[in-house]
Design an enzyme around this catalytic site. Sequence first.
Site, short mmCIF file in Angstrom:
data_model
loop_
_atom_site.label_atom_id
_atom_site.label_comp_id
_atom_site.label_asym_id
_atom_site.label_seq_id
_atom_site.Cartn_x
_atom_site.Cartn_y
_atom_site.Cartn_z
CG PHE A 26 -15.52 3.96 -8.83
CD1 PHE A 26 -14.73 3.16 -7.98
CD2 PHE A 26 -16.35 3.32 -9.72
CE1 PHE A 26 -14.79 1.77 -8.06
CE2 PHE A 26 -16.41 1.94 -9.81
CZ PHE A 26 -15.62 1.16 -8.97
CE LYS A 77 -17.94 14.18 -13.85
NZ LYS A 77 -18.30 13.15 -12.81
CD GLU A 100 -21.01 10.58 -10.24
OE1 GLU A 100 -19.96 10.87 -10.83
OE2 GLU A 100 -21.95 9.94 -10.78
CB SER A 160 -19.30 1.77 -17.71
OG SER A 160 -20.12 2.92 -17.79
CB CYS A 186 -10.02 -0.90 -16.94
SG CYS A 186 -8.44 -0.11 -17.16
CD GLU A 241 -15.92 -3.65 -16.74
OE1 GLU A 241 -16.83 -2.87 -17.08
OE2 GLU A 241 -14.72 -3.31 -16.68
P1 NAD Z 1 -19.11 5.19 -15.09
O1 NAD Z 1 -19.21 5.03 -16.56
O2 NAD Z 1 -20.30 4.91 -14.26
O3 NAD Z 1 -18.71 6.71 -14.73
C1 NAD Z 1 -17.61 7.35 -15.34
C2 NAD Z 1 -17.88 8.85 -15.42
O4 NAD Z 1 -19.03 9.06 -16.25
C3 NAD Z 1 -18.18 9.50 -14.08
O5 NAD Z 1 -17.44 10.71 -14.00
C4 NAD Z 1 -19.68 9.74 -14.09
O6 NAD Z 1 -20.04 10.93 -13.44
C5 NAD Z 1 -20.02 9.84 -15.57
N1 NAD Z 1 -21.31 9.24 -15.90
C6 NAD Z 1 -21.87 8.10 -15.37
N2 NAD Z 1 -23.05 7.83 -15.95
C7 NAD Z 1 -23.26 8.81 -16.87
C8 NAD Z 1 -24.31 9.07 -17.80
N3 NAD Z 1 -25.39 8.29 -17.91
N4 NAD Z 1 -24.20 10.16 -18.58
C9 NAD Z 1 -23.12 10.97 -18.50
N5 NAD Z 1 -22.11 10.77 -17.64
C10 NAD Z 1 -22.16 9.71 -16.84
O7 NAD Z 1 -17.85 4.32 -14.62
P2 NAD Z 1 -17.38 3.97 -13.13
O8 NAD Z 1 -18.32 3.01 -12.53
O9 NAD Z 1 -17.03 5.22 -12.40
O10 NAD Z 1 -15.98 3.23 -13.46
C11 NAD Z 1 -15.86 1.86 -13.74
C12 NAD Z 1 -15.80 1.60 -15.23
O11 NAD Z 1 -14.69 2.30 -15.80
C13 NAD Z 1 -15.54 0.13 -15.55
O12 NAD Z 1 -16.35 -0.25 -16.63
C14 NAD Z 1 -14.07 0.10 -15.94
O13 NAD Z 1 -13.69 -0.96 -16.80
C15 NAD Z 1 -13.92 1.41 -16.62
N6 NAD Z 1 -12.54 1.83 -16.67
C16 NAD Z 1 -11.90 1.75 -17.86
C17 NAD Z 1 -10.57 2.09 -17.94
C18 NAD Z 1 -9.84 1.98 -19.25
O14 NAD Z 1 -8.70 2.37 -19.30
N7 NAD Z 1 -10.44 1.45 -20.29
C19 NAD Z 1 -9.87 2.54 -16.81
C20 NAD Z 1 -10.57 2.62 -15.60
C21 NAD Z 1 -11.91 2.27 -15.54
#
Ligand code: NAD
Length: 490
Positions: free
Chosen positions: A150, A174, A177, A227, A282, A383
């Site tokens: 997000f 994708k 959401e 994450s 991040c 985090e």
């Molecule tokens: P998230 O992991 O909750 O969601 C990311 C994506 O995964 C979304 O599109 C979501 O629909 C999908 N998703 C979520 N739960 C899922 C599951 N159980 N099974 C399958 N798909 C699933 O992450 P978020 O809260 O949207 O973003 C924040 C996280 O992203 C933080 O941990 C941040 O550090 C990380 N991030 C990392 C970088 C990097 O470059 N390493 C960059 C930006 C964000």
Amino acid sequence: MNTIQKNFIAGRWVESKSKNTFPVTNPATARTIALVPEGCIEDIEDAASSAAGAWEDWRNTPATRRIQYLFRMKQILEAHTGEIAEICTNECGKTFAESKAEMVRAVENIEMACGIPALLQSEFSEDVATGIDEFVIRQPLGVGACISPFNFPIMIPFWFMPYALACGNTYIVKPSEKVPMTMTRIFELLQELELPAGVLNMVHGGKEAVNAILAHPKISAISFVGSTSVAKHIYQTATANGKRVQAQGGAKNPIVIMPDADPDTTVRIIADSAFGCAGQRCLAASLVIMVGEARTIFTEKLVEAAKAKRCGYGMDPSADVGPVINIESQNRIYNLIGQGIEEGSKVLLDGRNATIKGFEDGYFVGPTVLSDVKKGGVIHTTEIFGPVLGLLHVDTLDEAITMANESRYGNSACIFTRNGSAARKFRHDVLAGNIGVNIGVAAPMAFFPFSGWKESFFGDLHGQSRHAVEFYTQTKVVIERWHDEWTRKF
Ligand code: NAD
């Protein structure tokens, strides 16, 4: 009446086959501004079939022609920067300036991918044996997909998609959401490109849609950002299904301050890093490790810099720190601050219960600074993904490096110093993929890989740069002998 976001498949806007929706909320007002489908296997089936059907023609389109679409993609994004950035601010919470900065990063990746005719050039060896030549060609994989988080609704799909298309793959995006409207508007604008139907698709949804991507036989490569727990699941499941995967995960980035660092610029840069994007970045500074006398020189200045940051609605030009994404995130951050205090951290600045006039329902968390953070406690290791900075204190640079290296994450680490040998030691010894020296957010430009180590990255090739080109192509080695030449020589 809130509109339900549509999918873009085979060049058309179509309704999801899922009947369920998630609300999309403006985090500054807590109001629902749209609905997004939960997504389902059938949606992914349609998108994957459309992308697979478009692949043969697209891969046979010369790279020089494919990039003409990318040149125009850049122009379209630049012409609509303000409009796209405003949508981003209203669903994601970050400030308008931060949303516009994302656009710049997205465009830089398109520009990099426009160099694909040269980037696809390869090695050639003549006469590896008499009359025999050997060379490598890079060919696209087929259908690629990205699954994004997000916190950067504009930029992150562009770490991958322009390269995938330029290399001759077809693609599915994708979006998260939680923030689906920004990419929907980008796709509406990109219709002007008149890309062949099926080359670029977008499917909305959550877990079910993601799991369908991981399992779909027609999808060959997956780029994920989110994450760590989900990144691990993506990597394990999709690689078990034979796919190529790059999965970027979470972070907990340390910043080391040496006593000789320049006081004013150091605190300004660290405050921007820790509290910009409401700490939902991040590469955000999350821990400051103060070495020796740095504690006396920098603590109060850091707190002053944090206090000067103004929380507010992202479209208000005087706001520095927007709201966090949702109520769950706000509560989680409050709980972690509370746990940190119970563990013995001292509160130098408490951002809980920040209230913004006119936006009383928004999910605001003010800049928070905790000192004497317990080693191994929640503020040290978790985090937080909010505007919370923990301060730790050590006597030597060696101790600071050891502390940085104990983290399970390795996304980034920075040092502030005027001493070249301290900086060199730090960059050499620290176990993290992106290093900043007197830099607060060590974000690589598009022509460098977005590195990440340890539990911040699962895979081999990173996003952006030549890594993205290698990720979205496979090598074919050709060993060639032409009979006439062979017989002539013998
Ligand atoms: P998230 O992991 O909750 O969601 C990311 C994506 O995964 C979304 O599109 C979501 O629909 C999908 N998703 C979520 N739960 C899922 C599951 N159980 N099974 C399958 N798909 C699933 O992450 P978020 O809260 O949207 O973003 C924040 C996280 O992203 C933080 O941990 C941040 O550090 C990380 N991030 C990392 C970088 C990097 O470059 N390493 C960059 C930006 C964000």
